[in-house]
Scaffold this active site. Sequence first.
Site, PDB file in Angstrom:
ATOM      1  CG  LEU A 168      13.008   1.017 -10.134  1.00  7.51           C
ATOM      2  CD1 LEU A 168      12.323   1.193 -11.501  1.00  7.51           C
ATOM      3  CD2 LEU A 168      12.213  -0.001  -9.314  1.00  7.51           C
TER       4      LEU A 168
ATOM      5  CG  ASP B  45      -8.156   2.913  -4.013  1.00 11.17           C
ATOM      6  OD1 ASP B  45      -8.080   2.759  -2.780  1.00 11.17           O
ATOM      7  OD2 ASP B  45      -9.099   3.510  -4.565  1.00 11.17           O
TER       8      ASP B  45
ATOM      9  CG  HIS C 126      -3.295  -0.545   4.957  1.00 11.05           C
ATOM     10  ND1 HIS C 126      -3.660  -0.002   3.755  1.00 11.05           N
ATOM     11  CD2 HIS C 126      -4.123  -0.003   5.879  1.00 11.05           C
ATOM     12  CE1 HIS C 126      -4.671   0.843   3.941  1.00 11.05           C
ATOM     13  NE2 HIS C 126      -4.976   0.844   5.216  1.00 11.05           N
TER      14      HIS C 126
HETATM   15  C1  FPP Z   1      -5.373   2.546  -0.502  1.00  9.59           C
HETATM   16  O1  FPP Z   1      -6.179   1.534  -0.007  1.00  9.59           O
HETATM   17  C2  FPP Z   1      -4.047   2.482   0.014  1.00  9.59           C
HETATM   18  C3  FPP Z   1      -3.481   3.407   0.848  1.00  9.59           C
HETATM   19  C4  FPP Z   1      -4.145   4.576   1.401  1.00  9.59           C
HETATM   20  C5  FPP Z   1      -2.118   3.272   1.296  1.00  9.59           C
HETATM   21  C6  FPP Z   1      -1.196   2.510   0.390  1.00  9.59           C
HETATM   22  C7  FPP Z   1      -0.383   1.650   1.255  1.00  9.59           C
HETATM   23  C8  FPP Z   1       0.099   0.445   0.934  1.00  9.59           C
HETATM   24  C9  FPP Z   1      -0.018  -0.143  -0.423  1.00  9.59           C
HETATM   25  C10 FPP Z   1       0.768  -0.390   1.924  1.00  9.59           C
HETATM   26  C11 FPP Z   1       1.927   0.242   2.551  1.00  9.59           C
HETATM   27  C12 FPP Z   1       2.946   0.633   1.574  1.00  9.59           C
HETATM   28  C13 FPP Z   1       4.232   0.518   1.797  1.00  9.59           C
HETATM   29  C14 FPP Z   1       5.203   0.990   0.794  1.00  9.59           C
HETATM   30  C15 FPP Z   1       4.741  -0.095   3.015  1.00  9.59           C
HETATM   31  P1  FPP Z   1      -7.486   1.958   0.777  1.00  9.59           P
HETATM   32  O2  FPP Z   1      -7.214   1.818   2.220  1.00  9.59           O
HETATM   33  O3  FPP Z   1      -7.933   3.319   0.342  1.00  9.59           O
HETATM   34  O4  FPP Z   1      -8.480   0.862   0.279  1.00  9.59           O
HETATM   35  P2  FPP Z   1     -10.047   0.980   0.094  1.00  9.59           P
HETATM   36  O5  FPP Z   1     -10.285   1.960  -1.032  1.00  9.59           O
HETATM   37  O6  FPP Z   1     -10.463  -0.397  -0.273  1.00  9.59           O
HETATM   38  O7  FPP Z   1     -10.607   1.446   1.402  1.00  9.59           O
END
Ligand code: FPP
Length: 226
Positions: free
Chosen positions: A125, A13, A30
Site C-alpha cells: 500500500l 472530519d 485527534h
Molecule cells: C478534523 O477534525 C481533523 C483534522 C483537522 C486533523 C486530522 C487529524 C487526525 C485524524 C489525527 C492525526 C493524524 C495522524 C495521521 C497522526 P476536526 O478537528 O475538524 O473536527 P471537528 O469538525 O469536529 O471540529
Amino acid sequence: MKNKVNHIAIIMDGNGRWAQNQGLKRSKGHEKGAEVVREVTKYCASHKDINFLTLYAFSTENWKRPKIEVDFLIKLLQVYLKKELALYLENDIKFKAIGDLSRFPNSLQDLIIKTQKKTEHCKALTHTLALNYGSHDEINRALKSLNESDLELNIENIQAKLDIKENVDLFIRTGGDHRLSNFLLWQSSYAELFFTDTLWPDFTTQELEKIIEKFTTIERRFGGLK
Ligand code: FPP
C-alpha cells in the site's frame, strides 16, 4: 463486473466534536483519530485491490486554528510517525507525505524524509498523508513547474506534475459535512463520493468495508454510456 477500488481518499472530519461530545479536550479527539488512522491503514494494506490510501491530515487552512491546537497536531504527527515505522515495515506499507512541508518544523520534515526512505521499497500500500496540502496550491505548483520546463501545457503533463498522480476511485468524508474542502479536486474528477455522519474517531474498518461493498456495485460510466 464489480468495480475494483485502487485508490481511497478520506477527509477525516469530526475529531473535535467527538471529544467535545464527551466533555474532553479537542486534542483527545485527534489522539483517538490517530488510532483510527492506524486501523484503517492496516486494513487497506491487507486488502487485495487497494493500492493507495490518501488521508487529509492537515490542510492549508488548518493554520487558522488556535496555535495550541496546531502545535498539538504537529506533535501528534511526530509521535505517530516515530511509532508507526515498525507497523509500516511489518505490513509492507510505503509512507509518503504530500503538500508544502516547508512550513513545518525541521524535526518533522526530517522524520518524514527518513520514514519515506525507510519504506520506499514497500509494495502492499502507498499510504499518503496530505500535510499543509490544498488542491489549488498543488495545481498551482504543478502549473508553475510546467511553465518552467520545456514540456507542452496539456492534461497529461499537468497530472504528471501533481503530488498525487493516481485518480481517486472512492472519496470518503466523515463527520456529516458534504464538502470536498480543497482535497484532491483534480484526481477526484470521477471518484464515487461517500459521506457519513460518523465522526472520524468512531469510524471503523467494518464501516469502511460496507462502503467498499457498496462502491463495488455502482455502475461507473466515466461520462460514457453503459
Ligand atoms: C478534523 O477534525 C481533523 C483534522 C483537522 C486533523 C486530522 C487529524 C487526525 C485524524 C489525527 C492525526 C493524524 C495522524 C495521521 C497522526 P476536526 O478537528 O475538524 O473536527 P471537528 O469538525 O469536529 O471540529
